[in-house]
Design a protein around this motif. Structure first.
Motif, PDB file in Angstrom:
ATOM      1  N   HIS A 146      58.663 -76.972  -9.352  1.00 17.18           N
ATOM      2  CA  HIS A 146      59.213 -75.636  -9.174  1.00 17.18           C
ATOM      3  C   HIS A 146      58.933 -74.706 -10.358  1.00 17.18           C
ATOM      4  CE1 HIS A 146      61.861 -72.836  -7.055  1.00 17.18           C
ATOM      5  NE2 HIS A 146      62.363 -72.510  -8.236  1.00 17.18           N
ATOM      6  N   SER A 147      59.091 -75.224 -11.569  1.00 14.71           N
ATOM      7  CA  SER A 147      58.905 -74.371 -12.751  1.00 14.71           C
ATOM      8  C   SER A 147      57.485 -73.859 -12.881  1.00 14.71           C
ATOM      9  CB  SER A 147      59.300 -75.142 -14.019  1.00 14.71           C
ATOM     10  OG  SER A 147      58.503 -76.309 -14.157  1.00 14.71           O
ATOM     11  N   ALA A 148      56.543 -74.581 -12.264  1.00  9.55           N
ATOM     12  CA  ALA A 148      55.131 -74.189 -12.403  1.00  9.55           C
ATOM     13  C   ALA A 148      54.655 -73.301 -11.255  1.00  9.55           C
ATOM     14  CB  ALA A 148      54.253 -75.445 -12.476  1.00  9.55           C
ATOM     15  N   VAL A 149      55.196 -73.494 -10.063  1.00 15.05           N
ATOM     16  CA  VAL A 149      54.640 -72.798  -8.898  1.00 15.05           C
ATOM     17  C   VAL A 149      55.540 -71.697  -8.353  1.00 15.05           C
ATOM     18  CG1 VAL A 149      53.374 -74.873  -8.230  1.00 15.05           C
ATOM     19  CG2 VAL A 149      55.628 -74.411  -7.225  1.00 15.05           C
ATOM     20  N   ALA A 150      56.798 -71.641  -8.787  1.00 17.40           N
ATOM     21  CA  ALA A 150      57.721 -70.649  -8.236  1.00 17.40           C
ATOM     22  C   ALA A 150      57.764 -69.405  -9.111  1.00 17.40           C
ATOM     23  CB  ALA A 150      59.120 -71.236  -8.099  1.00 17.40           C
ATOM     24  N   SER A 151      58.019 -68.275  -8.479  1.00 15.25           N
ATOM     25  CA  SER A 151      58.116 -67.020  -9.208  1.00 15.25           C
ATOM     26  C   SER A 151      59.416 -66.970 -10.002  1.00 15.25           C
ATOM     27  CB  SER A 151      58.084 -65.846  -8.225  1.00 15.25           C
ATOM     28  OG  SER A 151      58.379 -64.636  -8.886  1.00 15.25           O
ATOM     29  N   THR A 152      59.354 -66.401 -11.189  1.00 18.06           N
ATOM     30  CA  THR A 152      60.549 -66.254 -12.031  1.00 18.06           C
ATOM     31  C   THR A 152      61.018 -64.797 -12.088  1.00 18.06           C
ATOM     32  OG1 THR A 152      59.161 -66.000 -13.996  1.00 18.06           O
ATOM     33  CG2 THR A 152      59.919 -68.229 -13.471  1.00 18.06           C
ATOM     34  N   MET A 153      60.402 -63.954 -11.265  1.00 16.29           N
ATOM     35  CA  MET A 153      60.764 -62.539 -11.272  1.00 16.29           C
ATOM     36  C   MET A 153      62.141 -62.332 -10.644  1.00 16.29           C
ATOM     37  SD  MET A 153      58.760 -59.314  -9.503  1.00 16.29           S
ATOM     38  CE  MET A 153      57.370 -59.517 -10.608  1.00 16.29           C
ATOM     39  N   HIS A 154      62.983 -61.549 -11.298  1.00 14.50           N
ATOM     40  CA  HIS A 154      64.285 -61.214 -10.734  1.00 14.50           C
ATOM     41  C   HIS A 154      64.097 -60.247  -9.573  1.00 14.50           C
ATOM     42  CE1 HIS A 154      68.549 -60.338 -10.457  1.00 14.50           C
ATOM     43  NE2 HIS A 154      68.269 -59.047 -10.495  1.00 14.50           N
ATOM     44  N   ARG A 155      64.740 -60.556  -8.462  1.00 11.82           N
ATOM     45  CA  ARG A 155      64.567 -59.754  -7.256  1.00 11.82           C
ATOM     46  C   ARG A 155      65.908 -59.114  -6.881  1.00 11.82           C
ATOM     47  NH1 ARG A 155      60.463 -60.293  -3.948  1.00 11.82           N
ATOM     48  NH2 ARG A 155      61.773 -60.389  -2.074  1.00 11.82           N
ATOM     49  N   GLN A 156      66.169 -57.939  -7.421  1.00  9.90           N
ATOM     50  CA  GLN A 156      67.429 -57.255  -7.148  1.00  9.90           C
ATOM     51  C   GLN A 156      67.547 -56.883  -5.671  1.00  9.90           C
ATOM     52  OE1 GLN A 156      69.958 -56.906  -9.348  1.00  9.90           O
ATOM     53  NE2 GLN A 156      71.129 -56.198  -7.563  1.00  9.90           N
ATOM     54  N   GLU A 157      66.402 -56.580  -5.036  1.00  6.93           N
ATOM     55  CA  GLU A 157      66.448 -56.251  -3.611  1.00  6.93           C
ATOM     56  C   GLU A 157      66.995 -57.413  -2.790  1.00  6.93           C
ATOM     57  OE1 GLU A 157      63.799 -56.138  -5.500  1.00  6.93           O
ATOM     58  OE2 GLU A 157      63.152 -54.034  -5.651  1.00  6.93           O
ATOM     59  N   THR A 158      66.610 -58.637  -3.170  1.00  5.63           N
ATOM     60  CA  THR A 158      67.115 -59.815  -2.469  1.00  5.63           C
ATOM     61  C   THR A 158      68.620 -59.953  -2.681  1.00  5.63           C
ATOM     62  OG1 THR A 158      65.023 -61.013  -2.593  1.00  5.63           O
ATOM     63  CG2 THR A 158      67.021 -62.332  -2.357  1.00  5.63           C
ATOM     64  N   ILE A 159      69.078 -59.737  -3.908  1.00  2.13           N
ATOM     65  CA  ILE A 159      70.508 -59.818  -4.199  1.00  2.13           C
ATOM     66  C   ILE A 159      71.276 -58.812  -3.356  1.00  2.13           C
ATOM     67  CG2 ILE A 159      72.273 -59.577  -5.980  1.00  2.13           C
ATOM     68  CD1 ILE A 159      70.499 -62.003  -6.335  1.00  2.13           C
ATOM     69  N   ASP A 160      70.779 -57.598  -3.275  1.00  2.00           N
ATOM     70  CA  ASP A 160      71.453 -56.559  -2.493  1.00  2.00           C
ATOM     71  C   ASP A 160      71.495 -56.917  -1.014  1.00  2.00           C
ATOM     72  OD1 ASP A 160      71.755 -55.154  -4.842  1.00  2.00           O
ATOM     73  OD2 ASP A 160      70.017 -53.857  -4.519  1.00  2.00           O
ATOM     74  N   CYS A 161      70.351 -57.400  -0.496  1.00  2.00           N
ATOM     75  CA  CYS A 161      70.303 -57.787   0.910  1.00  2.00           C
ATOM     76  C   CYS A 161      71.221 -58.967   1.195  1.00  2.00           C
ATOM     77  CB  CYS A 161      68.868 -58.139   1.317  1.00  2.00           C
ATOM     78  SG  CYS A 161      67.764 -56.722   1.448  1.00  2.00           S
ATOM     79  N   PHE A 162      71.261 -59.907   0.261  1.00  2.00           N
ATOM     80  CA  PHE A 162      72.101 -61.087   0.477  1.00  2.00           C
ATOM     81  C   PHE A 162      73.583 -60.715   0.474  1.00  2.00           C
ATOM     82  CE2 PHE A 162      74.248 -65.048  -0.563  1.00  2.00           C
ATOM     83  CZ  PHE A 162      73.663 -65.899   0.352  1.00  2.00           C
ATOM     84  N   LYS A 163      73.967 -59.761  -0.352  1.00  3.48           N
ATOM     85  CA  LYS A 163      75.359 -59.317  -0.360  1.00  3.48           C
ATOM     86  C   LYS A 163      75.742 -58.724   0.998  1.00  3.48           C
ATOM     87  CE  LYS A 163      75.891 -58.433  -5.331  1.00  3.48           C
ATOM     88  NZ  LYS A 163      76.071 -57.386  -6.374  1.00  3.48           N
ATOM     89  N   LYS A 164      74.815 -57.941   1.571  1.00  8.30           N
ATOM     90  CA  LYS A 164      75.075 -57.360   2.891  1.00  8.30           C
ATOM     91  C   LYS A 164      75.144 -58.455   3.960  1.00  8.30           C
ATOM     92  CE  LYS A 164      72.785 -52.976   1.794  1.00  8.30           C
ATOM     93  NZ  LYS A 164      71.633 -52.077   2.112  1.00  8.30           N
ATOM     94  N   PHE A 165      74.214 -59.407   3.861  1.00 15.79           N
ATOM     95  CA  PHE A 165      74.205 -60.510   4.811  1.00 15.79           C
ATOM     96  C   PHE A 165      75.488 -61.331   4.693  1.00 15.79           C
ATOM     97  CE2 PHE A 165      73.452 -65.090   5.337  1.00 15.79           C
ATOM     98  CZ  PHE A 165      73.125 -65.135   6.684  1.00 15.79           C
TER      99      PHE A 165
END
Length: 347
Positions: A146-165
């Motif tokens: 995971h540490s090598a292949v996954a993105s480490t970028m913070h995704r605020q849009e995902t956080i916002d969408c998840f709160k709505k969901f």
């Protein structure tokens, strides 16, 4: 571990503590079934709309792959904050699931790595024979590297969408879970809408004003509930059947925690255990709580009182919630969830 959970979803995954790296716990084994190896030991509907696998919807015997399907839905939601399958109409939702009709739309998925999408694709496979297993998933690069292949970028849009969901889930979850596997999804959907005839007060408080039509509908629900309870007390299956939808679904102690659908399950008890009284038993409903929504209602009956066949007064505590649907000016019970306490003599 030889256990099919049957209701995996984000709200059934809990962290053991608030500390970083806390263990995750899987909870709510009320629908779980033990299976051996590749055995297809599960039958019927179980789970929550949106997480149910195609083989469940096809009414095929199923086993461990249904858990992997749900494990594919969960990371999809966690990565972008919305589910892969969604429609307000239950039929269209189930058609999506059966066809495996999901995608990775832009721009939500643009920054998600190909490895994540690959794992989700291998989990959301409509053919259970080709579905990735748990041991194979644990060896997938997105998990073990995971540490090598996954993105480490913070995704605020995902956080916002998840709160709505999550806010929508908290409102709909209890209703949709109990209404799954029934043709009465429109009832559940209507429970999320504002009732006709109930107006918001212009005062600062949150009180509501009921008009006469609302009161009349609530009285109709109470009367229909009384007819249903009397049919049960009298062991009158035909009277009971007339008050219930043919596809009646229920959670009740006799079903050992399983969701049952249809009238056959209940007919067995009428014919085998309930009394066939020659003297009608009249039932009084005490303190009913009726939540009326449009032309549909959920009625929770706290207590009933009646005279049994021997003339003894009885009081029954019936901790149950019943969902009613009005069709052609007639109320029908479409679902109930019940905890049971035996009848006791009235002092």
């Amino acid at each position: 571990m030889g256990m099919v959970h049957q209701d995996r979803k984000p709200e059934n995954l809990l962290l053991a503590s608030k500390s970083k790296g806390a263990a995750m716990k899987l909870v709510d084994f009320g629908l779980a079934t033990e299976v051996q190896g590749d055995q297809q030991a599960c039958f019927g509907f179980a789970g929550t709309s949106g997480y149910i696998s195609p083989e469940v919807l096809h009414k095929d015997p199923y086993g461990k792959p249904v858990a992997m399907w749900a494990c594919g839905v969960i990371p999809y939601i966690l990565l972008v904050g919305c589910p892969p399958f969604w429609d307000e109409n239950q039929h269209r939702l189930y058609q999506q699931i059966k066809a495996g009709a999901y995608d990775f739309p832009s721009p939500e998925w643009d920054m998600v790595t190909p490895k994540a999408k690959d794992l989700i694709n291998k989990m959301l496979t409509t053919n259970p024979a080709k579905c990735i297993t748990a041991s194979e998933a644990l060896k997938h690069p997105w998990i073990c590297q995971h540490s090598a292949v996954a993105s480490t970028m913070h995704r605020q849009e995902t956080i916002d969408c998840f709160k709505k969901f999550n806010a929508r889930r908290k409102l709909k979850g209890p209703i949709l879970t109990t209404m799954v596997a029934t043709r009465n999804f429109s009832v559940a959907k209507s429970l999320l809408k504002k009732p006709d005839g109930v107006k918001e007060s212009t005062e600062s408080s949150n009180t509501t004003i009921e008009d006469e039509d609302v009161k009349a509908r609530k009285q109709e629900i109470t009367k229909a509930t009384g007819q249903l309870v009397e049919a049960i007390n009298n062991g009158d299956f035909e009277a009971h059947r007339k008050v219930c939808d043919p596809g009646l679904t229920a959670f009740e102690p006799e079903a050992l925690g399983k969701l049952v659908e249809g009238m056959d399950f209940h007919q067995f008890y009428f014919e085998s255990a309930l009394p066939q009284s020659t003297k009608p038993i009249h039932t009084i409903i005490l303190n009913p709580h009726v939540h009326l929504v449009r032309d549909d209602a959920a009625c929770k009956t706290l207590y009933t009182q009646y005279m049994d066949g021997s003339g003894m007064p009885r009081t029954m505590q019936a901790e149950e919630t019943r969902v009613w649907h009005r069709r052609d000016a007639k109320w029908q019970n479409v679902h109930f969830h019940r905890l049971w306490s035996p009848a006791v003599p009235t002092n």
